[in-house]
Structures are given as C-alpha cells and as structure tokens.
Design a protein around this motif. Structure first.
Motif, PDB file in Angstrom:
ATOM      1  N   ALA A   1       0.919  -1.190  -0.001  1.00  0.00           N
ATOM      2  CA  ALA A   1       0.101  -0.148  -0.163  1.00  0.00           C
ATOM      3  C   ALA A   1       1.018   1.297   0.139  1.00  0.00           C
ATOM      4  N   ARG A   2       1.988   1.100   0.807  1.00  0.00           N
ATOM      5  CA  ARG A   2       3.000   2.565   0.786  1.00  0.00           C
ATOM      6  C   ARG A   2       3.755   2.691  -0.753  1.00  0.00           C
ATOM      7  N   ILE A   3       3.913   1.564  -1.421  1.00  0.00           N
ATOM      8  CA  ILE A   3       4.716   1.818  -2.443  1.00  0.00           C
ATOM      9  C   ILE A   3       3.984   1.916  -3.643  1.00  0.00           C
ATOM     10  N   LEU A   4       2.700   1.551  -3.784  1.00  0.00           N
ATOM     11  CA  LEU A   4       1.797   1.493  -4.844  1.00  0.00           C
ATOM     12  C   LEU A   4       1.534   3.069  -5.609  1.00  0.00           C
ATOM     13  N   PRO A   5       1.622   3.943  -4.736  1.00  0.00           N
ATOM     14  CA  PRO A   5       1.365   5.344  -5.384  1.00  0.00           C
ATOM     15  C   PRO A   5       2.857   5.658  -6.185  1.00  0.00           C
ATOM     16  N   HIS A   6       3.926   5.276  -5.674  1.00  0.00           N
ATOM     17  CA  HIS A   6       5.074   5.495  -6.607  1.00  0.00           C
ATOM     18  C   HIS A   6       5.189   4.824  -7.604  1.00  0.00           C
ATOM     19  N   VAL A   7       4.660   3.309  -7.803  1.00  0.00           N
ATOM     20  CA  VAL A   7       4.555   2.504  -8.807  1.00  0.00           C
ATOM     21  C   VAL A   7       3.607   3.199  -9.791  1.00  0.00           C
ATOM     22  N   ARG A   8       2.387   3.558  -9.500  1.00  0.00           N
ATOM     23  CA  ARG A   8       1.470   4.277 -10.183  1.00  0.00           C
ATOM     24  C   ARG A   8       2.040   5.526 -10.858  1.00  0.00           C
ATOM     25  N   ARG A   9       2.650   6.422 -10.209  1.00  0.00           N
ATOM     26  CA  ARG A   9       3.355   7.517 -10.715  1.00  0.00           C
ATOM     27  C   ARG A   9       4.485   7.277 -11.715  1.00  0.00           C
ATOM     28  N   ALA A  10       5.199   6.333 -11.619  1.00  0.00           N
ATOM     29  CA  ALA A  10       6.254   5.990 -12.770  1.00  0.00           C
ATOM     30  C   ALA A  10       5.386   5.551 -14.104  1.00  0.00           C
ATOM     31  N   MET A  11       4.440   4.852 -13.779  1.00  0.00           N
ATOM     32  CA  MET A  11       3.789   3.992 -14.894  1.00  0.00           C
ATOM     33  C   MET A  11       2.833   5.155 -15.491  1.00  0.00           C
ATOM     34  N   GLU A  12       1.884   6.033 -14.801  1.00  0.00           N
ATOM     35  CA  GLU A  12       1.646   7.023 -15.512  1.00  0.00           C
ATOM     36  C   GLU A  12       2.266   7.956 -16.237  1.00  0.00           C
ATOM     37  N   ARG A  13       3.319   8.381 -15.518  1.00  0.00           N
ATOM     38  CA  ARG A  13       4.271   9.404 -16.130  1.00  0.00           C
ATOM     39  C   ARG A  13       5.132   8.968 -17.171  1.00  0.00           C
ATOM     40  N   GLY A  14       5.456   7.830 -17.186  1.00  0.00           N
ATOM     41  CA  GLY A  14       6.531   7.145 -17.992  1.00  0.00           C
ATOM     42  C   GLY A  14       7.708   7.643 -17.468  1.00  0.00           C
ATOM     43  N   GLU A  15       8.221   8.131 -16.268  1.00  0.00           N
ATOM     44  CA  GLU A  15       9.447   8.619 -15.968  1.00  0.00           C
ATOM     45  C   GLU A  15       9.843   7.786 -14.871  1.00  0.00           C
ATOM     46  N   PRO A  16      11.337   7.657 -14.328  1.00  0.00           N
ATOM     47  CA  PRO A  16      11.744   7.174 -13.232  1.00  0.00           C
ATOM     48  C   PRO A  16      11.181   7.861 -12.130  1.00  0.00           C
ATOM     49  N   VAL A  17      11.059   6.674 -11.023  1.00  0.00           N
ATOM     50  CA  VAL A  17      10.699   7.435  -9.767  1.00  0.00           C
ATOM     51  C   VAL A  17      11.737   6.821  -8.626  1.00  0.00           C
ATOM     52  N   THR A  18      12.302   7.489  -7.665  1.00  0.00           N
ATOM     53  CA  THR A  18      12.997   6.953  -6.592  1.00  0.00           C
ATOM     54  C   THR A  18      12.251   7.325  -5.202  1.00  0.00           C
ATOM     55  N   TYR A  19      12.125   6.224  -4.490  1.00  0.00           N
ATOM     56  CA  TYR A  19      11.625   6.455  -3.301  1.00  0.00           C
ATOM     57  C   TYR A  19      12.422   5.560  -2.143  1.00  0.00           C
ATOM     58  N   GLU A  20      11.821   5.850  -1.027  1.00  0.00           N
ATOM     59  CA  GLU A  20      12.561   4.903   0.270  1.00  0.00           C
ATOM     60  C   GLU A  20      11.362   4.203   0.990  1.00  0.00           C
ATOM     61  N   ALA A  21      11.393   3.234   1.412  1.00  0.00           N
ATOM     62  CA  ALA A  21      10.555   2.262   1.855  1.00  0.00           C
ATOM     63  C   ALA A  21      10.912   1.456   3.015  1.00  0.00           C
ATOM     64  N   HIS A  22      10.207   1.334   4.070  1.00  0.00           N
ATOM     65  CA  HIS A  22      10.717   0.683   5.308  1.00  0.00           C
ATOM     66  C   HIS A  22       9.961  -0.769   5.147  1.00  0.00           C
ATOM     67  N   LEU A  23      10.858  -1.924   5.223  1.00  0.00           N
ATOM     68  CA  LEU A  23      10.113  -3.210   5.054  1.00  0.00           C
ATOM     69  C   LEU A  23      10.414  -3.617   6.501  1.00  0.00           C
ATOM     70  N   PRO A  24       8.999  -3.423   7.257  1.00  0.00           N
ATOM     71  CA  PRO A  24       9.024  -3.901   8.931  1.00  0.00           C
ATOM     72  C   PRO A  24       9.207  -5.646   9.063  1.00  0.00           C
ATOM     73  N   HIS A  25       8.703  -6.265   8.245  1.00  0.00           N
ATOM     74  CA  HIS A  25       8.860  -7.538   8.085  1.00  0.00           C
ATOM     75  C   HIS A  25      10.435  -8.070   8.174  1.00  0.00           C
ATOM     76  N   LEU A  26      11.198  -7.224   7.506  1.00  0.00           N
ATOM     77  CA  LEU A  26      12.626  -7.531   7.414  1.00  0.00           C
ATOM     78  C   LEU A  26      13.357  -6.742   8.256  1.00  0.00           C
ATOM     79  N   ASP A  27      12.884  -5.653   8.964  1.00  0.00           N
ATOM     80  CA  ASP A  27      13.414  -4.821   9.759  1.00  0.00           C
ATOM     81  C   ASP A  27      14.596  -3.801   8.732  1.00  0.00           C
ATOM     82  N   ARG A  28      14.261  -3.481   7.674  1.00  0.00           N
ATOM     83  CA  ARG A  28      15.320  -2.777   6.766  1.00  0.00           C
ATOM     84  C   ARG A  28      14.666  -1.615   5.812  1.00  0.00           C
ATOM     85  N   TRP A  29      15.517  -0.624   5.713  1.00  0.00           N
ATOM     86  CA  TRP A  29      15.105   0.499   4.501  1.00  0.00           C
ATOM     87  C   TRP A  29      15.500  -0.130   3.459  1.00  0.00           C
TER      88      TRP A  29
END
Length: 91
Positions: free
Chosen positions: A55-83
């Motif tokens: 749910a947190r990364i989906l907006p970034h994915v949609r933005r990249a697909m809609e604009r056709g441009e590269p997108v960079t973001y950071e996300a926390h993976l709590p199940h792995l305790d890493r960013w």
C-alpha cells in the motif's frame, strides 16, 4: 550473456510487467527480500510484499507508470526490519 550481466549486478533488480507480475529477479534482490526465486517469479508485487508495504509503494509505482518517468523512493520493510531505496524505470 544478458542474463549473466543482470545476475552480476550488486543491487537488487526486479523486472515486472504492467500487471506488476515479476518476470525477472536477480540474486541480490532475493537476498534483500529474504525470498527464494520461486516465491517471486510469476507472482505479483502485491503477492510478494506484506499488504501494508504494498500500500505504501503503490503510489510510487502508479506515478512511474502514469508519467513514464523514473521514480525514486525509500520504503521501510518492517517484516525484514530494513529500509530500501528503490528506483523504478518504466519502459
């Protein structure tokens, strides 16, 4: 030859189609996600990630697909305790 090149990349590399189904994953990405190849290939991003992470990364994915441009973001993976820093390159 391309397969060996992609496998040698030190950063995690995942390739998905427009349905967000994984078509390729290198060993670095598998280590990063703590998964086996058969747990990723052929499955969607939503199937592989916990719902709250997806749910947190989906907006970034949609933005990249809609604009056709590269997108960079950071996300926390709590199940792995890493960013992770992720770069999306639509093609």
């Amino acid at each position: 030859m391309l397969e060996r090149f992609l496998a040698s990349i030190g950063e995690g590399l995942l390739v998905v189609d427009t349905d967000l189904r994984h078509l390729y994953v290198n060993d670095a990405a598998l280590r990063m996600l703590g998964l086996q190849r058969d747990e990723v290939l052929g499955r969607t991003v939503e199937d592989v990630l916990p719902p709250e992470v997806f749910a947190r990364i989906l907006p970034h994915v949609r933005r990249a697909m809609e604009r056709g441009e590269p997108v960079t973001y950071e996300a926390h993976l709590p199940h792995l305790d890493r960013w992770i820093e992720s770069r999306l390159y639509p093609s």
